[in-house]
Design an enzyme around this catalytic site. Sequence first.
Site, mmCIF file in Angstrom:
data_model
loop_
_atom_site.group_PDB
_atom_site.id
_atom_site.type_symbol
_atom_site.label_atom_id
_atom_site.label_comp_id
_atom_site.label_asym_id
_atom_site.label_seq_id
_atom_site.Cartn_x
_atom_site.Cartn_y
_atom_site.Cartn_z
ATOM 1 N N ASN A 250 42.237 38.443 41.875
ATOM 2 C CA ASN A 250 41.694 39.614 42.557
ATOM 3 C C ASN A 250 41.660 40.848 41.673
ATOM 4 O O ASN A 250 41.289 40.763 40.518
ATOM 5 C CB ASN A 250 42.454 39.843 43.880
ATOM 6 C CG ASN A 250 41.491 39.934 45.049
ATOM 7 O OD1 ASN A 250 40.403 40.494 44.933
ATOM 8 N ND2 ASN A 250 41.868 39.364 46.170
ATOM 9 N N ASP B 269 44.385 43.449 47.272
ATOM 10 C CA ASP B 269 43.043 42.898 47.050
ATOM 11 C C ASP B 269 42.403 43.606 45.852
ATOM 12 O O ASP B 269 42.937 43.559 44.760
ATOM 13 C CB ASP B 269 42.238 43.059 48.353
ATOM 14 C CG ASP B 269 41.083 42.077 48.466
ATOM 15 O OD1 ASP B 269 40.455 41.778 47.439
ATOM 16 O OD2 ASP B 269 40.782 41.624 49.576
#
Length: 299
Positions: A154, A204
């Site tokens: 990510n 994220d």
Amino acid sequence: MSSVRIECVAKEGCRIGESPVWDEKEGALLYVDITGRKVCRWSPVTRQAQAIPVDAPVSSVALRKSGDYVITLGTRFAALNWKEELVTTITEVDKDKANTRFNDGKVDPAGRYFAGTMAEEIRPAVLERHQGSLYTLFPDLSVVKHFDQVDISNGLDWSLDHKTFFYIDSLSYSVDAFDYDLQTGKIGNRRSIYKLEKEESIPDGMCIDTEGKLWVACYDGGRVIRLDPETGKRLHTVKLPVDKTTSCCFGGKDYSEMYVTSASDGMDKEWLSRQPQAGGIFKITGLGVKGVPPYPFAG
């Protein structure tokens, strides 16, 4: 931070919005909808988003020095000609794995495109573990694999002096740093600089500001957090009206606006009725800091 304002600017919800990138030349925000299989460009002038459909999950988009864009599509690095709506494969990775796809990607200060893979999800954030790897596409179109055993590759970015590479493998709940060699693109000496709190949930996408602080979107945490990579301390939390915040970037004329992507996949009707803006793109103003313009891929 007292004058922070949050506005949903692109309301036609993405299934998994990701990879916001400011395109200065177009004065527009690029982003992708991974499972919706489209690359989007939102204009603050028309307040509309154009979308180009693609034939596989598209997980990141980046500027290209020669014009147009590069994307990560399925397990391919590919070129996207916006006007012709034409996608051309550059190269493919993970050929021995039927069940993986690219996830987040970003270009380094020397014009190399870093992107990592993950297993296809059974449902959001549920997947076969340790199937992913981190790759770099070099300007000569060769590919290097840095490491494997990744869960969900990510957020990524580089320090202002280009000596540190920051990286997130989501299910480690950690923001990590590596020593970075800008000449070669090599990384080493991995260490954790921040472990997420329970209520922050899953780290994220990520970006850096001109003060060298990191901003991390917290998936299922409904927020972006600002971290000091030197001290490992959280400096600020900005809460959004949606739980599934996925990534963030700075943009606008002077890079003082933050754009945050979000997702709606995995939400049932009742959840969506409570969060009708899920999957929207949000603009945050009044943060009092500016961001760093994105680097274009040099190949």
